[in-house]
Write an enzyme that holds these catalytic residues in place. Structure first.
Site, PDB file in Angstrom:
ATOM      1  N   THR A 237       1.464   7.056   0.579  1.00  0.00           N
ATOM      2  CA  THR A 237       0.641   5.968   0.054  1.00  0.00           C
ATOM      3  C   THR A 237       0.939   5.698  -1.419  1.00  0.00           C
ATOM      4  O   THR A 237       1.478   6.552  -2.120  1.00  0.00           O
ATOM      5  CB  THR A 237      -0.863   6.323   0.191  1.00  0.00           C
ATOM      6  OG1 THR A 237      -1.663   5.208  -0.161  1.00  0.00           O
ATOM      7  CG2 THR A 237      -1.227   7.508  -0.690  1.00  0.00           C
TER       8      THR A 237
ATOM      9  N   SER B   7       0.808  -1.221   0.000  1.00  0.00           N
ATOM     10  CA  SER B   7       0.000   0.000   0.000  1.00  0.00           C
ATOM     11  C   SER B   7       0.838   1.266   0.000  1.00  0.00           C
ATOM     12  O   SER B   7       0.288   2.368  -0.071  1.00  0.00           O
ATOM     13  CB  SER B   7      -0.917   0.010   1.231  1.00  0.00           C
ATOM     14  OG  SER B   7      -0.171   0.155   2.416  1.00  0.00           O
TER      15      SER B   7
ATOM     16  N   THR C 239      -6.754   7.332   6.821  1.00  0.00           N
ATOM     17  CA  THR C 239      -6.606   6.204   5.916  1.00  0.00           C
ATOM     18  C   THR C 239      -7.992   5.746   5.519  1.00  0.00           C
ATOM     19  O   THR C 239      -8.976   6.079   6.172  1.00  0.00           O
ATOM     20  CB  THR C 239      -5.803   5.059   6.551  1.00  0.00           C
ATOM     21  OG1 THR C 239      -5.620   4.023   5.591  1.00  0.00           O
ATOM     22  CG2 THR C 239      -6.506   4.484   7.765  1.00  0.00           C
ATOM     23  N   GLY C 240      -8.096   4.996   4.437  1.00  0.00           N
ATOM     24  CA  GLY C 240      -9.410   4.559   3.970  1.00  0.00           C
ATOM     25  C   GLY C 240      -9.636   5.021   2.549  1.00  0.00           C
ATOM     26  O   GLY C 240      -8.711   5.079   1.751  1.00  0.00           O
TER      27      GLY C 240
ATOM     28  N   THR D  14      -2.683   3.201   3.468  1.00  0.00           N
ATOM     29  CA  THR D  14      -1.886   4.418   3.652  1.00  0.00           C
ATOM     30  C   THR D  14      -1.129   4.234   4.959  1.00  0.00           C
ATOM     31  O   THR D  14      -1.571   3.480   5.809  1.00  0.00           O
ATOM     32  CB  THR D  14      -2.810   5.660   3.791  1.00  0.00           C
ATOM     33  OG1 THR D  14      -3.567   5.816   2.597  1.00  0.00           O
ATOM     34  CG2 THR D  14      -2.036   6.932   4.065  1.00  0.00           C
TER      35      THR D  14
ATOM     36  N   ARG E 152      -5.202   9.356 -10.834  1.00  0.00           N
ATOM     37  CA  ARG E 152      -6.013   9.543  -9.628  1.00  0.00           C
ATOM     38  C   ARG E 152      -5.133   9.908  -8.448  1.00  0.00           C
ATOM     39  O   ARG E 152      -4.089   9.325  -8.210  1.00  0.00           O
ATOM     40  CB  ARG E 152      -6.796   8.268  -9.326  1.00  0.00           C
ATOM     41  CG  ARG E 152      -7.683   8.345  -8.079  1.00  0.00           C
ATOM     42  CD  ARG E 152      -7.004   7.816  -6.844  1.00  0.00           C
ATOM     43  NE  ARG E 152      -7.899   7.748  -5.687  1.00  0.00           N
ATOM     44  CZ  ARG E 152      -7.508   7.471  -4.450  1.00  0.00           C
ATOM     45  NH1 ARG E 152      -6.220   7.248  -4.202  1.00  0.00           N
ATOM     46  NH2 ARG E 152      -8.379   7.426  -3.469  1.00  0.00           N
TER      47      ARG E 152
END
Length: 206
Positions: free
Chosen positions: A158, A38, A191-192, A140, A168
């Site tokens: 990240t 990640s 994060t998420g 992340t 993106r």
């Protein structure tokens, strides 16, 4: 890897170092870990097979630096630190960020590991894009620190959502969304699903 990252940051704090140096040292650990898919080296690629990285860093005075859509540079957080320390800007992107990194001595290298490449090729068989939050357990790494001078700092880095559209960028490199530091109030990082953090300016709101 997060425990090891904490230990690296704590080494700086224990020697009466600055919070900003601690968070940079800490997040460099997962950036260099090919088993962490990640962040940094070994990160999952976009749908075109390119590993693109985002990062930001912020100190107790409100100074900040970030980079996004950066390719082939392992320690994205250190490039963001250079942006903060050595330019009048906050955010550099893409080719410009890469050229800035090279001009400051960073080495270019292929960040796509065989494991991540194999998973990407498997994904290409159907190429169904339905982003899942925390498919990598945590997608992340964000780190916050408080030093002996009672100064706060934060860092966030990240490789973004796996198999994202090329170009993106999520919340991680955006000051106020992925990270915010206010020395009188506190600090937050996230994060998420980055789009949610961007829409809510989440870290600043917290």
């Amino acid at each position: 890897h997060n425990q090891i990252a904490n230990e690296a940051a704590w080494e700086v704090i224990r020697e009466q170092g600055k919070a900003i140096d601690a968070v940079e040292a800490g997040v460099k650990i997962p950036e260099a870990d090919p088993n962490d898919q990640s962040v940094g080296y070994g990160g999952r690629p976009d749908r075109d097979g390119n590993v693109t990285l985002d990062a930001c860093i912020m100190d107790e005075t409100g100074n900040a630096g970030s980079v996004c859509f950066l390719k082939n540079i392992k320690h994205t957080i250190s490039v963001a630190r250079k942006v903060m320390d050595e330019t009048p800007h906050v955010l550099l992107a893409g080719q410009g960020a890469w050229e800035f990194a090279l001009s400051n001595g960073f080495q270019t290298e292929n960040l796509l590991t065989e494991k991540s490449k194999a998973e990407w090729k498997k994904w290409l068989e159907e190429a169904e894009y339905k982003p899942k939050i925390n498919i990598e357990l945590h997608d992340t790494i964000g780190m916050l620190a408080l030093d002996d001078s009672q100064n706060r700092a934060g860092a966030c880095t990240t490789s973004g959502l796996a198999y994202k559209l090329a170009g993106r960028v999520g919340d991680s490199p955006i000051i106020g969304a992925g990270l915010f530091v206010d020395n009188e109030v506190g600090a937050a990082t996230s994060t998420g699903m980055g789009e949610a953090g961007l829409k809510s300016v989440g870290s600043f709101l917290v």
